[in-house]
Design a protein around this motif. Structure first.
Motif, PDB file in Angstrom:
ATOM      1  N   GLY A   5     129.055  41.936   8.635  1.00 47.83           N
ATOM      2  CA  GLY A   5     128.042  41.969   7.593  1.00 47.83           C
ATOM      3  C   GLY A   5     128.001  40.684   6.793  1.00 47.83           C
ATOM      4  O   GLY A   5     128.981  39.942   6.716  1.00 47.83           O
ATOM      5  N   ASN A  31     120.506  49.110   7.085  1.00 53.93           N
ATOM      6  CA  ASN A  31     121.747  48.360   7.295  1.00 53.93           C
ATOM      7  C   ASN A  31     122.279  47.715   6.022  1.00 53.93           C
ATOM      8  O   ASN A  31     123.231  46.948   6.067  1.00 53.93           O
ATOM      9  CB  ASN A  31     121.556  47.274   8.363  1.00 53.93           C
ATOM     10  CG  ASN A  31     122.876  46.715   8.845  1.00 53.93           C
ATOM     11  OD1 ASN A  31     123.765  47.470   9.231  1.00 53.93           O
ATOM     12  ND2 ASN A  31     123.039  45.402   8.794  1.00 53.93           N
ATOM     13  N   ALA A  33     123.939  47.823   2.152  1.00 47.97           N
ATOM     14  CA  ALA A  33     124.745  48.584   1.200  1.00 47.97           C
ATOM     15  C   ALA A  33     124.636  47.884  -0.151  1.00 47.97           C
ATOM     16  O   ALA A  33     124.934  46.698  -0.260  1.00 47.97           O
ATOM     17  CB  ALA A  33     126.204  48.642   1.644  1.00 47.97           C
ATOM     18  N   SER A  35     125.962  47.178  -3.547  1.00 50.48           N
ATOM     19  CA  SER A  35     127.209  47.288  -4.295  1.00 50.48           C
ATOM     20  C   SER A  35     126.924  47.659  -5.747  1.00 50.48           C
ATOM     21  O   SER A  35     125.970  47.162  -6.353  1.00 50.48           O
ATOM     22  CB  SER A  35     127.972  45.956  -4.247  1.00 50.48           C
ATOM     23  OG  SER A  35     129.169  46.055  -4.983  1.00 50.48           O
ATOM     24  N   TYR A  87     135.286  48.083  -2.003  1.00 45.67           N
ATOM     25  CA  TYR A  87     134.047  48.571  -1.395  1.00 45.67           C
ATOM     26  C   TYR A  87     133.360  47.464  -0.594  1.00 45.67           C
ATOM     27  O   TYR A  87     132.943  47.667   0.556  1.00 45.67           O
ATOM     28  CB  TYR A  87     133.108  49.093  -2.475  1.00 45.67           C
ATOM     29  CG  TYR A  87     131.739  49.483  -1.963  1.00 45.67           C
ATOM     30  CD1 TYR A  87     131.525  50.728  -1.372  1.00 45.67           C
ATOM     31  CD2 TYR A  87     130.663  48.606  -2.044  1.00 45.67           C
ATOM     32  CE1 TYR A  87     130.268  51.089  -0.890  1.00 45.67           C
ATOM     33  CE2 TYR A  87     129.411  48.951  -1.563  1.00 45.67           C
ATOM     34  CZ  TYR A  87     129.228  50.189  -0.993  1.00 45.67           C
ATOM     35  OH  TYR A  87     127.987  50.529  -0.508  1.00 45.67           O
ATOM     36  N   LYS A  90     135.231  46.447   2.770  1.00 45.83           N
ATOM     37  CA  LYS A  90     135.163  47.492   3.804  1.00 45.83           C
ATOM     38  C   LYS A  90     133.779  47.528   4.454  1.00 45.83           C
ATOM     39  O   LYS A  90     133.657  47.693   5.675  1.00 45.83           O
ATOM     40  CB  LYS A  90     135.493  48.851   3.197  1.00 45.83           C
ATOM     41  CG  LYS A  90     136.965  49.032   2.860  1.00 45.83           C
ATOM     42  CD  LYS A  90     137.224  50.377   2.206  1.00 45.83           C
ATOM     43  CE  LYS A  90     138.691  50.541   1.839  1.00 45.83           C
ATOM     44  NZ  LYS A  90     138.947  51.827   1.129  1.00 45.83           N
ATOM     45  N   GLN A  91     132.729  47.398   3.667  1.00 48.33           N
ATOM     46  CA  GLN A  91     131.369  47.440   4.203  1.00 48.33           C
ATOM     47  C   GLN A  91     131.087  46.234   5.100  1.00 48.33           C
ATOM     48  O   GLN A  91     130.455  46.368   6.156  1.00 48.33           O
ATOM     49  CB  GLN A  91     130.352  47.490   3.059  1.00 48.33           C
ATOM     50  CG  GLN A  91     130.375  48.772   2.245  1.00 48.33           C
ATOM     51  CD  GLN A  91     129.963  49.981   3.055  1.00 48.33           C
ATOM     52  OE1 GLN A  91     129.034  49.927   3.860  1.00 48.33           O
ATOM     53  NE2 GLN A  91     130.661  51.082   2.859  1.00 48.33           N
ATOM     54  N   ALA A  94     132.609  46.670   8.445  1.00 47.96           N
ATOM     55  CA  ALA A  94     131.894  47.682   9.222  1.00 47.96           C
ATOM     56  C   ALA A  94     130.556  47.172   9.746  1.00 47.96           C
ATOM     57  O   ALA A  94     129.853  47.887  10.465  1.00 47.96           O
ATOM     58  CB  ALA A  94     131.672  48.934   8.367  1.00 47.96           C
ATOM     59  N   ARG A  96     127.928  46.061   7.842  1.00 52.41           N
ATOM     60  CA  ARG A  96     126.793  46.268   6.947  1.00 52.41           C
ATOM     61  C   ARG A  96     126.616  45.055   6.026  1.00 52.41           C
ATOM     62  O   ARG A  96     127.584  44.412   5.628  1.00 52.41           O
ATOM     63  CB  ARG A  96     126.975  47.533   6.102  1.00 52.41           C
ATOM     64  CG  ARG A  96     127.155  48.791   6.911  1.00 52.41           C
ATOM     65  CD  ARG A  96     127.000  50.022   6.065  1.00 52.41           C
ATOM     66  NE  ARG A  96     125.594  50.258   5.719  1.00 52.41           N
ATOM     67  CZ  ARG A  96     125.198  51.141   4.802  1.00 52.41           C
ATOM     68  NH1 ARG A  96     126.087  51.826   4.114  1.00 52.41           N
ATOM     69  NH2 ARG A  96     123.924  51.318   4.560  1.00 52.41           N
ATOM     70  N   VAL A  98     126.019  43.602   2.562  1.00 55.89           N
ATOM     71  CA  VAL A  98     126.279  44.088   1.204  1.00 55.89           C
ATOM     72  C   VAL A  98     125.520  43.243   0.196  1.00 55.89           C
ATOM     73  O   VAL A  98     125.638  42.014   0.175  1.00 55.89           O
ATOM     74  CB  VAL A  98     127.785  44.047   0.883  1.00 55.89           C
ATOM     75  CG1 VAL A  98     128.041  44.558  -0.532  1.00 55.89           C
ATOM     76  CG2 VAL A  98     128.566  44.886   1.887  1.00 55.89           C
TER      77      VAL A  98
END
Length: 211
Positions: A5, A31, A33, A35, A87, A90-91, A94, A96, A98
């Motif tokens: 990401g 796709n 996220a 924050s 947060y 981790k995103q 994965a 994504r 952010v």
């Protein structure tokens, strides 16, 4: 090829509409996220803890600073704002993208920690529209509005540090433009160094094998 990401930092003058843009972007595409930042300011009408912000005390915020629990933080109009670290990391792992909606001070700190972060600055079409939007909120005193306009004049000196300027005149058009910028950013060479090196090695092996 699976992309890691991208960390997308969105800043803009207060009243430029960046919050509305980010929410619309997340609604339109799956796709991203968004924050949630922590802040010591009081909630505005209609805001909820854990949705717009994590509203915490000054003491709790300073404890997070001491524990390195924030990837950036800044003080703006007498209040702290900061981004929780766990947060975001981790995103990104994965895959994504952010989005961080933060002030210019924090954005420049992010660029030092995350050199591949994409920095976007949202602006209104003109200053008259900016003042109109601030006044139209109906949530702030004339004194606060004057401070925000003065702050905007200061921030205008740092805009050149950003990768793209996005003018928020029409919401739908601006959201589409933001999405296209981010898609293109995934394909820049410096964000794909591992993949490029892999292809180079495979080509090298192939060429040597044919000789």
């Amino acid at each position: 090829m699976k992309h890691k990401g991208i960390l997308i930092v969105v800043s803009g003058f207060s009243g430029a509409g960046k919050g509305t843009l980010m929410k619309k972007l997340v609604q339109e595409y799956d796709n991203y996220a968004l924050s949630i930042s922590a802040t010591t300011r009081a909630p505005r009408a209609g805001e909820e803890d854990g949705r717009e912000y994590f509203f915490i005390t000054k003491e709790a915020f300073e404890q997070k600073i001491a524990e390195n629990g924030l990837i950036e933080y800044a003080r703006y109009c007498e209040n702290y704002y900061g981004t929780p670290r766990d947060y975001v990391e981790k995103q990104l792992e994965a895959g994504r993208d952010v989005i961080l909606e933060i002030e210019i001070q924090g954005a420049l700190k992010i660029r030092k920690q995350f050199p591949t972060a994409l920095l976007l600055f949202v602006m209104p079409p003109n200053v008259e529209e900016l003042k109109h939007r601030l006044t139209g909120r109906g949530t702030e005193t004339p004194e606060v509005i004057d401070r925000r306009l003065a702050r905007a004049a200061e921030e205008a000196e740092g805009i050149e540090e950003y990768d793209y300027i996005v003018v928020n005149d029409d919401l739908e058009t601006c959201v589409e433009q933001l999405h296209e910028i981010i898609l293109a950013a995934h394909n820049t060479p410096f964000r794909n160094e591992e993949f490029i090196e892999k292809i180079r090695k495979e080509l090298d092996v192939l060429v040597k094998g044919e000789k």
